[in-house]
Motif scaffolding. Structure first.
Motif, PDB file in Angstrom:
ATOM      1  N   ASP A 279      25.508 -11.215  19.465  1.00  0.00           N
ATOM      2  CA  ASP A 279      24.989  -9.849  19.506  1.00  0.00           C
ATOM      3  C   ASP A 279      25.027  -9.367  20.950  1.00  0.00           C
ATOM      4  OD1 ASP A 279      23.632  -7.466  19.326  1.00  0.00           O
ATOM      5  OD2 ASP A 279      21.895  -8.272  18.274  1.00  0.00           O
ATOM      6  N   SER A 280      25.814  -8.325  21.215  1.00  0.00           N
ATOM      7  CA  SER A 280      25.960  -7.855  22.592  1.00  0.00           C
ATOM      8  C   SER A 280      24.739  -7.093  23.085  1.00  0.00           C
ATOM      9  CB  SER A 280      27.206  -6.961  22.712  1.00  0.00           C
ATOM     10  OG  SER A 280      27.006  -5.703  22.078  1.00  0.00           O
ATOM     11  N   SER A 281      23.831  -6.663  22.177  1.00  0.00           N
ATOM     12  CA  SER A 281      22.677  -5.885  22.614  1.00  0.00           C
ATOM     13  C   SER A 281      21.757  -6.695  23.520  1.00  0.00           C
ATOM     14  CB  SER A 281      21.889  -5.351  21.411  1.00  0.00           C
ATOM     15  OG  SER A 281      21.266  -6.408  20.712  1.00  0.00           O
ATOM     16  N   ASP A 282      21.701  -8.014  23.322  1.00  0.00           N
ATOM     17  CA  ASP A 282      20.934  -8.873  24.214  1.00  0.00           C
ATOM     18  C   ASP A 282      21.731 -10.107  24.626  1.00  0.00           C
ATOM     19  OD1 ASP A 282      20.944 -10.272  21.865  1.00  0.00           O
ATOM     20  OD2 ASP A 282      18.778 -10.552  21.741  1.00  0.00           O
ATOM     21  N   LYS A 283      23.061 -10.027  24.436  1.00  0.00           N
ATOM     22  CA  LYS A 283      23.962 -11.117  24.834  1.00  0.00           C
ATOM     23  C   LYS A 283      23.517 -12.447  24.238  1.00  0.00           C
ATOM     24  CE  LYS A 283      25.281  -8.835  29.166  1.00  0.00           C
ATOM     25  NZ  LYS A 283      24.525  -7.607  28.871  1.00  0.00           N
ATOM     26  N   SER A 284      23.115 -12.409  22.980  1.00  0.00           N
ATOM     27  CA  SER A 284      22.575 -13.607  22.339  1.00  0.00           C
ATOM     28  C   SER A 284      23.630 -14.313  21.503  1.00  0.00           C
ATOM     29  CB  SER A 284      21.377 -13.244  21.455  1.00  0.00           C
ATOM     30  OG  SER A 284      21.757 -12.381  20.410  1.00  0.00           O
ATOM     31  N   SER A 285      23.525 -15.631  21.485  1.00  0.00           N
ATOM     32  CA  SER A 285      24.333 -16.488  20.628  1.00  0.00           C
ATOM     33  C   SER A 285      23.382 -17.259  19.728  1.00  0.00           C
ATOM     34  CB  SER A 285      25.167 -17.459  21.460  1.00  0.00           C
ATOM     35  OG  SER A 285      26.080 -16.770  22.288  1.00  0.00           O
ATOM     36  N   SER A 286      23.708 -17.309  18.435  1.00  0.00           N
ATOM     37  CA  SER A 286      22.787 -17.950  17.494  1.00  0.00           C
ATOM     38  C   SER A 286      23.546 -18.749  16.444  1.00  0.00           C
ATOM     39  CB  SER A 286      21.874 -16.913  16.829  1.00  0.00           C
ATOM     40  OG  SER A 286      22.637 -15.861  16.293  1.00  0.00           O
ATOM     41  N   PRO A 287      23.792 -20.029  16.710  1.00  0.00           N
ATOM     42  CA  PRO A 287      24.346 -20.898  15.664  1.00  0.00           C
ATOM     43  C   PRO A 287      23.239 -21.390  14.732  1.00  0.00           C
ATOM     44  CG  PRO A 287      24.090 -22.114  17.704  1.00  0.00           C
ATOM     45  CD  PRO A 287      23.673 -20.692  17.999  1.00  0.00           C
TER      46      PRO A 287
END
Length: 767
Positions: free
Chosen positions: A197-205
């Motif tokens: 998600d680019s809105s908070d530069k998050s990565s979630s596996p």
């Protein structure tokens, strides 16, 4: 900041190591079911139904708060298709009228939020933790959407099912079951997912796997997420009151879920569930820093950091029953005996440079531990012309809540007079290493009974119901509360009971028209903070609870209709809710302070404030939806959620009620790919912005309209793979989320804006 609960960790670990809904929903065949069809979501809007190949879809437990025609459901497939990863995402398109206040951590439904909205996980209540003095509030979003099978929303109080704390409604999440992953004809299944998600530069596996051995099923699920600050349209990267860019931050989140299910003869299923969730965020609070300090400023650049953390652990013994014969004592039942530990923590650390010079740090914790039993039993009785559907439910718990603020600074010990030495007067505001609220032992019992009476084949039914609630808050003196700077006496306890009736009328005109009307009463007891908190001291200000508060009650009226089918249909309702004894804050005058034993002049910085009951308030509105599915693959829908609220005593509007929201969506789907275009429009907020040139106490947000573009693809070459992608706020509009920013602040307006154009992509592989 890391919240440490060794006992919580040991219990959860033990559950994982030691072990090595009423009926399962029908499996959708991967060979015969198209990948995408349309359905009505039974809320303020109609939604697309995305059927995941081989996926099972569960239903609310019989007798639970959301087992009612007034509730709506968002399935795991819809969560996946809309890339919903937060409660804010849920309210964007899927559930208009559901909002999330990111400042307080409270869910907002029909204009009420915080402790007035009930959140449950698998039927087990989550408490909205409310540290009344130091803003460590929230805790109801301590779950990962990757672990969910569905989200149910009940708008308004359904007294016989939801009970205390559900004046605004219920957000009920259901976690995955082993059978949600195991397809027909197989004994195991799994899913692996990655989202950016680019809105908070998050990565979630995240990943989940389930295995069935004869009548025993086991499932493990886990997720991890790391990201930074949520973006905004602010671009001024300075320090202090001119900054509009968001403060830099980093966060980590993880969750673990374990389930064991054993099916027994006769329709019985027993099980064990263990769940753990953590989220920690650290922020470089540049808005509180300045390169050049005045006498009122403290922190140079790089000298002030905040931290925020949430934690929840749960272990439950679960039971479900579905009768396999007509002569059973009950037709279905479910229950969970649970232990749950919730914590919210906020704090900061830095270096003061003007007064009380030196390092400073604070850690404010609010913890609640609960042992409880929830469940319901259902029985259908045919007496000839009348058919009865009886439901008896219960919610019994013992809860222990504790609040504590720990910290360090360079403050010396106070003088015998209570004042601080010359040069350290600011220490009178820096209370720490104390409890602002005593330890509170709470007991609650909720019992409900309702009976849906159907009149032959007329399609008409009447559902009377009643609920009994008993709540007792028993404050306990502790060394930490005795160290409170204001030297409070132990307040009196609180004890209250309530009888909350309801009645619902339904007329099924035909299989495509259902008319209904309902009246229900609601109830909410005051929180421990509202009753017993004490913060401040002479020479500064004082914030105190009110142990004489009355419980809030409501009378809710709703009429509506559910129309049509999956191809063409809609939904409309009108509601009016009247509230008594609304709990609100108020400032005391000299006479009121004297009546409580205080001298108002001794608190020159901010006076004395406490809680009181507002006699009368109202919220009314409507929710409308319509949808159409075309045989050529096109789909269209529209929905609207509108509410207004008023304090009838002061003749002012309730600021917690969000502005009108409308959504329109069009799309096209095939068996292997689809696209969608969503428009969200929100009206400007009521009233005028209240504030000065340097700060705002009420922000009347302007109206806006934003467009989102989404797409999905299941490549035929890779079985089980699905790719979802979306561009959000396509036209890069500047807009504001009323639920989160209505109280304003001291920064320029752009600091409070939502992200501009962002994108999100998800890869999902099923096995």
């Amino acid at each position: 900041m890391v919240i440490r609960h060794w006992r919580s960790a040991l219990l959860v670990s033990a559950a994982f190591v030691c072990v090595g809904p009423v009926s399962q929903a029908l499996a959708q065949s991967a060979q015969t079911t198209p990948a995408a069809t349309a359905e009505t979501d039974e809320n303020g809007t109609a939604l697309q139904k995305i059927v995941v190949k081989g996926k099972r879809v569960s239903a609310p437990a019989p007798g639970s708060a959301t087992d009612t025609p007034l509730a709506t459901e968002t399935t795991a497939a819809q969560i996946e298709n809309k890339q919903i990863t937060s409660i804010s995402d849920l309210g964007r398109i899927a559930e208009p009228g559901v909002n999330f206040n990111r400042n307080t951590g409270g869910v907002n439904i029909r204009g009420l939020e915080g402790s007035r909205v009930l959140t449950t996980v698998d039927g087990i209540p989550l408490t909205f933790l409310s540290d009344a003095t130091r803003s460590a509030t929230g805790g109801v979003d301590t779950f990962d959407f990757s672990s969910l099978s569905a989200v149910d929303v009940l708008r308004g109080a359904d007294s016989s099912r939801a009970g205390g704390g559900a004046l605004g409604g219920v957000l009920a999440v259901r976690t995955l079951e082993p059978e949600d992953l195991i397809e027909d004809g197989r004994d195991w299944g799994g899913i692996v997912k990655y989202t950016y998600d680019s809105s908070d530069k998050s990565s979630s596996p995240s990943a989940a796997i389930a295995k069935r051995i004869e009548n025993t099923s086991i499932m493990f699920q886990g997720g991890y997420k790391t990201g930074k600050q949520t973006d905004s349209q602010g671009t001024v990267d300075t320090y202090g009151p001119t900054r509009t860019a968001p403060n830099p931050s980093d966060y980590d989140q993880h969750n673990l879920l374990f389930k064991l299910r054993q099916q027994l003869e006769g329709g019985h299923t027993i099980g064990l569930t263990a769940e753990s969730y953590r989220k920690d965020r650290d922020t470089d609070a540049k808005t509180n820093q300045l390169r050049v300090l005045t006498s009122r400023d403290q922190y140079l650049p790089g000298n002030y950091f905040t931290n925020d953390a949430s934690a929840r652990d749960r272990v439950s013994l679960d039971y479900k029953f579905q009768s396999e014969s007509d002569d059973s004592l009950v037709d279905s039942a479910w229950a969970s005996l649970y232990w749950q530990d919730q914590t919210r923590g906020t704090g900061y650390n830095g270096y003061r440079s003007t007064s009380v010079i030196g390092p400073i740090g604070r850690l404010n914790d609010y913890n609640e531990r609960a042992i409880g039993l929830v469940g319901a039993l259902e029985k259908n009785v045919d007496t000839g012309y009348l058919d009865h559907n009886f439901v008896f439910g219960f919610d019994i718990a013992h809860v222990t809540s504790e609040q504590y603020s720990s910290g360090y600074d360079n403050c010396p010990a106070p003088l015998p007079s209570g004042a601080y030495p010359t040069g350290y007067s600011a220490c009178a505001n820096l209370h720490t290493n104390q409890a602002d609220t005593p330890k509170v032992e709470t007991g609650r019992i909720g019992l409900y009974l309702d009976d849906k009476v159907s009149f032959g084949d007329t399609g008409f039914s009447v559902t009377p119901g009643v609920r009994f609630d008993w709540v007792k808050h028993d404050p306990k003196m502790t060394d930490a509360f005795a160290d409170n700077a204001s030297n409070p006496a132990l307040p009196n306890g609180f004890n209250d009971t309530a009888i909350s009736p309801k009645i619902r009328l339904e007329q099924e005109v035909n299989d495509q028209v259902l008319l209904y009307g309902q009246w229900a009463m609601g109830f909410r007891a005051p929180t421990a903070g509202e009753l017993f908190s004490t913060f401040g001291g002479p020479g500064t200000y004082l914030r105190i609870g009110n142990p004489n508060l009355k419980s809030e009650t409501s009378n809710g009226f709703e009429v509506g209709a559910k129309l049509g089918d999956d191809d063409l249909g809609g939904r409309v309702n009108l509601f009016y809710n009247r509230y008594r004894n609304f709990i609100d804050t108020t400032s005391l005058n000299a006479a009121q302070a004297a009546a409580l034993g205080y001298t108002l002049s001794q608190y020159p910085q901010g006076g004395i404030s406490t809680y009181n009951n507002v006699a009368n308030a109202e919220i009314f509105g409507t929710e409308i939806s319509v949808h159409k599915r075309f045989s050529n693959g096109f789909r269209a829908l529209a929905g609207l959620a509108y509410a207004e609220g008023n304090n009838l005593d002061t003749k002012t509007f309730l600021q917690s009620v969000a502005p009108l929201k409308a959504v329109v969506s069009i799309g096209y789907d095939t068996e292997t790919w689809g696209v969608g275009l969503d428009w969200t429009g929100v009206k400007h907020a009521r009233g005028q912005t209240i504030g000065t040139a340097t700060s705002t106490s009420y922000f009347s947000t302007p109206g806006y309209g934003i467009v989102d573009l989404t797409a999905w693809w299941e490549p035929e070459q890779i079985k089980g793979l699905k790719i979802n992608a979306g561009i959000y706020n396509v036209f890069d509009k500047t807009y504001y989320d009323y639920a989160s920013v209505r109280t304003g602040g001291s920064q320029p307006r752009e600091y409070y804006s939502e992200p501009g154009r962002t994108f999100k992509i998800s890869l999902t592989q099923r096995f």
